[in-house]
Design a protein around this motif. Structure first.
Motif, PDB file in Angstrom:
ATOM      1  N   ASP A 112       5.416  15.162  -1.306  1.00  0.00           N
ATOM      2  CA  ASP A 112       4.793  14.243  -0.345  1.00  0.00           C
ATOM      3  C   ASP A 112       5.323  12.834  -0.572  1.00  0.00           C
ATOM      4  OD1 ASP A 112       3.193  12.731   1.311  1.00  0.00           O
ATOM      5  OD2 ASP A 112       1.368  13.023   0.141  1.00  0.00           O
ATOM      6  N   PHE A 113       6.157  12.348   0.358  1.00  0.00           N
ATOM      7  CA  PHE A 113       6.686  10.992   0.283  1.00  0.00           C
ATOM      8  C   PHE A 113       5.904  10.023   1.169  1.00  0.00           C
ATOM      9  CE2 PHE A 113      11.086  13.243   0.325  1.00  0.00           C
ATOM     10  CZ  PHE A 113      10.817  13.836  -0.891  1.00  0.00           C
ATOM     11  N   VAL A 114       5.126  10.538   2.098  1.00  0.00           N
ATOM     12  CA  VAL A 114       4.581   9.725   3.189  1.00  0.00           C
ATOM     13  C   VAL A 114       3.084   9.463   3.011  1.00  0.00           C
ATOM     14  CG1 VAL A 114       4.291   9.522   5.677  1.00  0.00           C
ATOM     15  CG2 VAL A 114       6.354  10.600   4.753  1.00  0.00           C
ATOM     16  N   ASP A 115       2.274  10.519   3.133  1.00  0.00           N
ATOM     17  CA  ASP A 115       0.827  10.337   3.093  1.00  0.00           C
ATOM     18  C   ASP A 115       0.361   9.752   1.767  1.00  0.00           C
ATOM     19  OD1 ASP A 115       0.554  11.283   5.637  1.00  0.00           O
ATOM     20  OD2 ASP A 115       0.084  13.336   5.037  1.00  0.00           O
ATOM     21  N   VAL A 116       1.067  10.073   0.686  1.00  0.00           N
ATOM     22  CA  VAL A 116       0.677   9.585  -0.626  1.00  0.00           C
ATOM     23  C   VAL A 116       0.678   8.056  -0.674  1.00  0.00           C
ATOM     24  CG1 VAL A 116       2.994   9.558  -1.639  1.00  0.00           C
ATOM     25  CG2 VAL A 116       1.016  10.051  -3.094  1.00  0.00           C
ATOM     26  N   ASP A 117       1.530   7.425   0.144  1.00  0.00           N
ATOM     27  CA  ASP A 117       1.560   5.957   0.213  1.00  0.00           C
ATOM     28  C   ASP A 117       0.715   5.413   1.355  1.00  0.00           C
ATOM     29  OD1 ASP A 117       3.159   5.755  -1.992  1.00  0.00           O
ATOM     30  OD2 ASP A 117       5.031   5.496  -0.887  1.00  0.00           O
ATOM     31  N   LEU A 118       0.696   6.110   2.485  1.00  0.00           N
ATOM     32  CA  LEU A 118      -0.132   5.647   3.601  1.00  0.00           C
ATOM     33  C   LEU A 118      -1.601   5.610   3.214  1.00  0.00           C
ATOM     34  CD1 LEU A 118       1.496   7.467   6.674  1.00  0.00           C
ATOM     35  CD2 LEU A 118       1.775   5.084   5.942  1.00  0.00           C
ATOM     36  N   ASN A 119      -2.021   6.512   2.330  1.00  0.00           N
ATOM     37  CA  ASN A 119      -3.416   6.536   1.892  1.00  0.00           C
ATOM     38  C   ASN A 119      -3.751   5.368   0.983  1.00  0.00           C
ATOM     39  OD1 ASN A 119      -4.369   8.793   3.279  1.00  0.00           O
ATOM     40  ND2 ASN A 119      -3.580  10.209   1.743  1.00  0.00           N
ATOM     41  N   VAL A 120      -2.745   4.652   0.492  1.00  0.00           N
ATOM     42  CA  VAL A 120      -2.952   3.395  -0.216  1.00  0.00           C
ATOM     43  C   VAL A 120      -2.892   2.227   0.762  1.00  0.00           C
ATOM     44  CG1 VAL A 120      -2.100   1.870  -2.039  1.00  0.00           C
ATOM     45  CG2 VAL A 120      -2.003   4.352  -2.348  1.00  0.00           C
ATOM     46  N   THR A 121      -1.842   2.209   1.572  1.00  0.00           N
ATOM     47  CA  THR A 121      -1.611   1.084   2.479  1.00  0.00           C
ATOM     48  C   THR A 121      -2.732   0.908   3.499  1.00  0.00           C
ATOM     49  OG1 THR A 121       0.782   1.320   2.220  1.00  0.00           O
ATOM     50  CG2 THR A 121       0.017   0.112   4.152  1.00  0.00           C
ATOM     51  N   ARG A 122      -3.380   1.983   3.883  1.00  0.00           N
ATOM     52  CA  ARG A 122      -4.430   1.860   4.903  1.00  0.00           C
ATOM     53  C   ARG A 122      -5.611   1.013   4.439  1.00  0.00           C
ATOM     54  NH1 ARG A 122      -8.669   5.776   4.600  1.00  0.00           N
ATOM     55  NH2 ARG A 122      -8.483   7.198   2.815  1.00  0.00           N
ATOM     56  N   HIS A 123      -5.695   0.759   3.146  1.00  0.00           N
ATOM     57  CA  HIS A 123      -6.771  -0.077   2.614  1.00  0.00           C
ATOM     58  C   HIS A 123      -6.357  -1.551   2.481  1.00  0.00           C
ATOM     59  CE1 HIS A 123      -9.330   3.347   1.545  1.00  0.00           C
ATOM     60  NE2 HIS A 123      -8.258   3.933   1.032  1.00  0.00           N
ATOM     61  N   VAL A 124      -5.063  -1.838   2.550  1.00  0.00           N
ATOM     62  CA  VAL A 124      -4.576  -3.156   2.163  1.00  0.00           C
ATOM     63  C   VAL A 124      -5.129  -4.261   3.055  1.00  0.00           C
ATOM     64  CG1 VAL A 124      -2.520  -4.614   1.921  1.00  0.00           C
ATOM     65  CG2 VAL A 124      -2.512  -2.261   1.037  1.00  0.00           C
ATOM     66  N   SER A 125      -4.972  -4.134   4.357  1.00  0.00           N
ATOM     67  CA  SER A 125      -5.385  -5.210   5.268  1.00  0.00           C
ATOM     68  C   SER A 125      -6.871  -5.524   5.137  1.00  0.00           C
ATOM     69  CB  SER A 125      -5.057  -4.825   6.719  1.00  0.00           C
ATOM     70  OG  SER A 125      -3.659  -4.743   6.911  1.00  0.00           O
ATOM     71  N   SER A 126      -7.703  -4.493   5.071  1.00  0.00           N
ATOM     72  CA  SER A 126      -9.142  -4.736   4.967  1.00  0.00           C
ATOM     73  C   SER A 126      -9.494  -5.371   3.627  1.00  0.00           C
ATOM     74  CB  SER A 126      -9.918  -3.430   5.156  1.00  0.00           C
ATOM     75  OG  SER A 126      -9.568  -2.473   4.176  1.00  0.00           O
ATOM     76  N   GLU A 127      -8.814  -4.976   2.540  1.00  0.00           N
ATOM     77  CA  GLU A 127      -9.101  -5.591   1.245  1.00  0.00           C
ATOM     78  C   GLU A 127      -8.673  -7.053   1.219  1.00  0.00           C
ATOM     79  OE1 GLU A 127     -10.921  -4.632  -1.060  1.00  0.00           O
ATOM     80  OE2 GLU A 127     -11.128  -2.480  -0.702  1.00  0.00           O
TER      81      GLU A 127
ATOM     82  N   GLY B 182       7.361  -4.429   3.082  1.00  0.00           N
ATOM     83  CA  GLY B 182       6.348  -4.848   4.039  1.00  0.00           C
ATOM     84  C   GLY B 182       4.992  -5.046   3.395  1.00  0.00           C
ATOM     85  N   VAL B 183       4.639  -4.186   2.454  1.00  0.00           N
ATOM     86  CA  VAL B 183       3.362  -4.326   1.744  1.00  0.00           C
ATOM     87  C   VAL B 183       3.371  -5.596   0.898  1.00  0.00           C
ATOM     88  CG1 VAL B 183       1.824  -3.308   0.027  1.00  0.00           C
ATOM     89  CG2 VAL B 183       2.975  -1.845   1.699  1.00  0.00           C
ATOM     90  N   VAL B 184       4.473  -5.826   0.173  1.00  0.00           N
ATOM     91  CA  VAL B 184       4.576  -7.025  -0.664  1.00  0.00           C
ATOM     92  C   VAL B 184       4.459  -8.284   0.190  1.00  0.00           C
ATOM     93  CG1 VAL B 184       6.120  -8.368  -2.146  1.00  0.00           C
ATOM     94  CG2 VAL B 184       5.937  -5.894  -2.456  1.00  0.00           C
ATOM     95  N   GLU B 185       5.135  -8.296   1.335  1.00  0.00           N
ATOM     96  CA  GLU B 185       5.072  -9.473   2.207  1.00  0.00           C
ATOM     97  C   GLU B 185       3.653  -9.703   2.723  1.00  0.00           C
ATOM     98  OE1 GLU B 185       7.131 -11.333   6.259  1.00  0.00           O
ATOM     99  OE2 GLU B 185       7.605  -9.284   5.625  1.00  0.00           O
ATOM    100  N   GLU B 186       2.973  -8.633   3.116  1.00  0.00           N
ATOM    101  CA  GLU B 186       1.606  -8.780   3.628  1.00  0.00           C
ATOM    102  C   GLU B 186       0.687  -9.378   2.570  1.00  0.00           C
ATOM    103  OE1 GLU B 186      -2.020  -6.212   5.705  1.00  0.00           O
ATOM    104  OE2 GLU B 186      -0.185  -5.187   5.061  1.00  0.00           O
ATOM    105  N   VAL B 187       0.809  -8.896   1.335  1.00  0.00           N
ATOM    106  CA  VAL B 187      -0.036  -9.422   0.270  1.00  0.00           C
ATOM    107  C   VAL B 187       0.354 -10.858  -0.048  1.00  0.00           C
ATOM    108  CG1 VAL B 187      -0.720  -9.166  -2.143  1.00  0.00           C
ATOM    109  CG2 VAL B 187      -0.418  -7.127  -0.712  1.00  0.00           C
TER     110      VAL B 187
ATOM    111  N   LEU C 149       1.891  -9.554  -8.866  1.00  0.00           N
ATOM    112  CA  LEU C 149       2.841  -8.961  -9.803  1.00  0.00           C
ATOM    113  C   LEU C 149       3.312  -7.632  -9.228  1.00  0.00           C
ATOM    114  CD1 LEU C 149       4.346  -8.752 -12.507  1.00  0.00           C
ATOM    115  CD2 LEU C 149       2.220  -7.855 -13.521  1.00  0.00           C
ATOM    116  N   VAL C 150       4.614  -7.524  -9.003  1.00  0.00           N
ATOM    117  CA  VAL C 150       5.219  -6.293  -8.485  1.00  0.00           C
ATOM    118  C   VAL C 150       6.069  -5.701  -9.600  1.00  0.00           C
ATOM    119  CG1 VAL C 150       6.707  -5.285  -6.717  1.00  0.00           C
ATOM    120  CG2 VAL C 150       5.266  -7.265  -6.156  1.00  0.00           C
ATOM    121  N   LEU C 151       5.771  -4.486  -9.981  1.00  0.00           N
ATOM    122  CA  LEU C 151       6.507  -3.887 -11.092  1.00  0.00           C
ATOM    123  C   LEU C 151       6.520  -2.380 -10.986  1.00  0.00           C
ATOM    124  CD1 LEU C 151       4.415  -3.731 -14.377  1.00  0.00           C
ATOM    125  CD2 LEU C 151       3.392  -4.294 -12.180  1.00  0.00           C
ATOM    126  N   GLY C 152       7.455  -1.780 -11.716  1.00  0.00           N
ATOM    127  CA  GLY C 152       7.487  -0.338 -11.885  1.00  0.00           C
ATOM    128  C   GLY C 152       7.081   0.009 -13.301  1.00  0.00           C
TER     129      GLY C 152
END
Length: 234
Positions: free
Chosen positions: A87-102, A141-146, A157-160
């Motif tokens: 799963d490359f897609v939903d595993v991240d969309l299920n995180v990103t869908r919370h970003v704007s509201s948070e 896109g997520v980094v820019e939004e935050v 802080l963006v890291l691996g």
């Protein structure tokens, strides 16, 4: 910066290293597979809650829920399962869908977003997969939004937590597995303009465990007792 992790380069011991500044042992790699080990050591999150009453929100890799199983560990949280590597897609969309509201809320102090899609691509197709460029743009896109929501008292802080070998796996001590980026963003650091790498300027190598002491100072909490790292300086 480029952070240098210690083996084993798997997620649970790497998160422990970042939060405590200690060097995990290889038995942590087994616990990573079992996902059954609450974090007992002094760490940045427990100190932030203890000393400042920090409210922490977290989304992403379910290992965070394993390390912090306490009912009051997070103000809000939702986990995705880390071992469904196809799963490359939903595993991240299920995180990103919370970003704007948070980002519209003001009731939290620390927000953790642990994405897995890039890791899954590496496991399933290797680091040269054709899916990598699109995934990196998605993360941009997520980094820019935050970043656009930061004020002068905020830090992004963006890291691996680990890298990946040529075959797509990780866990060992090859350069590709231990070297990961760590980027600090704040309007206070860069005058309000987005940070950018300057061609020809070398990127400093630091130990991954140095993040714990550095973040402790930035959060105004004690450095964890088991810390073996040092402060990162520009």
């Amino acid at each position: 910066f480029v952070t240098l992790a210690h083996a084993p380069t798997v997620t649970l011991p790497r998160i422990k290293a970042i939060l405590t500044g200690s060097v995990p042992v290889f038995s942590d790699a087994i616990l990573n597979l079992q996902q059954s080990s609450a974090l007992q050591e002094d760490n940045l999150l427990s100190y932030a809650k203890r000393h400042h009453g920090a409210s922490i929100v977290a989304y992403g890799d379910d290992i965070w829920g394993t390390l912090f199983p306490q009912a009051d560990a997070f103000l809000r949280s939702e986990w995705v399962v880390s071992f469904f590597v196809s799963d490359f897609v939903d595993v991240d969309l299920n995180v990103t869908r919370h970003v704007s509201s948070e980002l519209e809320r003001s009731d939290w102090d620390i927000l953790i977003l642990h994405y897995l899609g890039l890791d899954h691509i590496g496991h399933f197709e290797g680091p040269t997969s054709s899916h990598v460029p699109a995934k990196l743009l998605e993360m941009d896109g997520v980094v820019e939004e935050v970043y656009r929501t930061l004020d002068d008292d905020s830090l992004l802080l963006v890291l691996g937590d680990h890298g990946t070998g040529d075959a797509g796996g990780h866990g060992g001590s090859s350069a590709a597995e231990v070297r990961t980026p760590a980027m600090f963003f704040s309007p206070r650091l860069d005058g309000g303009e987005a940070a950018a790498a300057i061609p020809g300027v070398p990127v400093a190598d630091v130990d991954q465990i140095d993040l714990a002491s550095t973040l402790a100072v930035l959060l105004a909490v004690p450095i964890p007792k088991s810390n073996m790292g040092k402060l990162i300086s520009p």
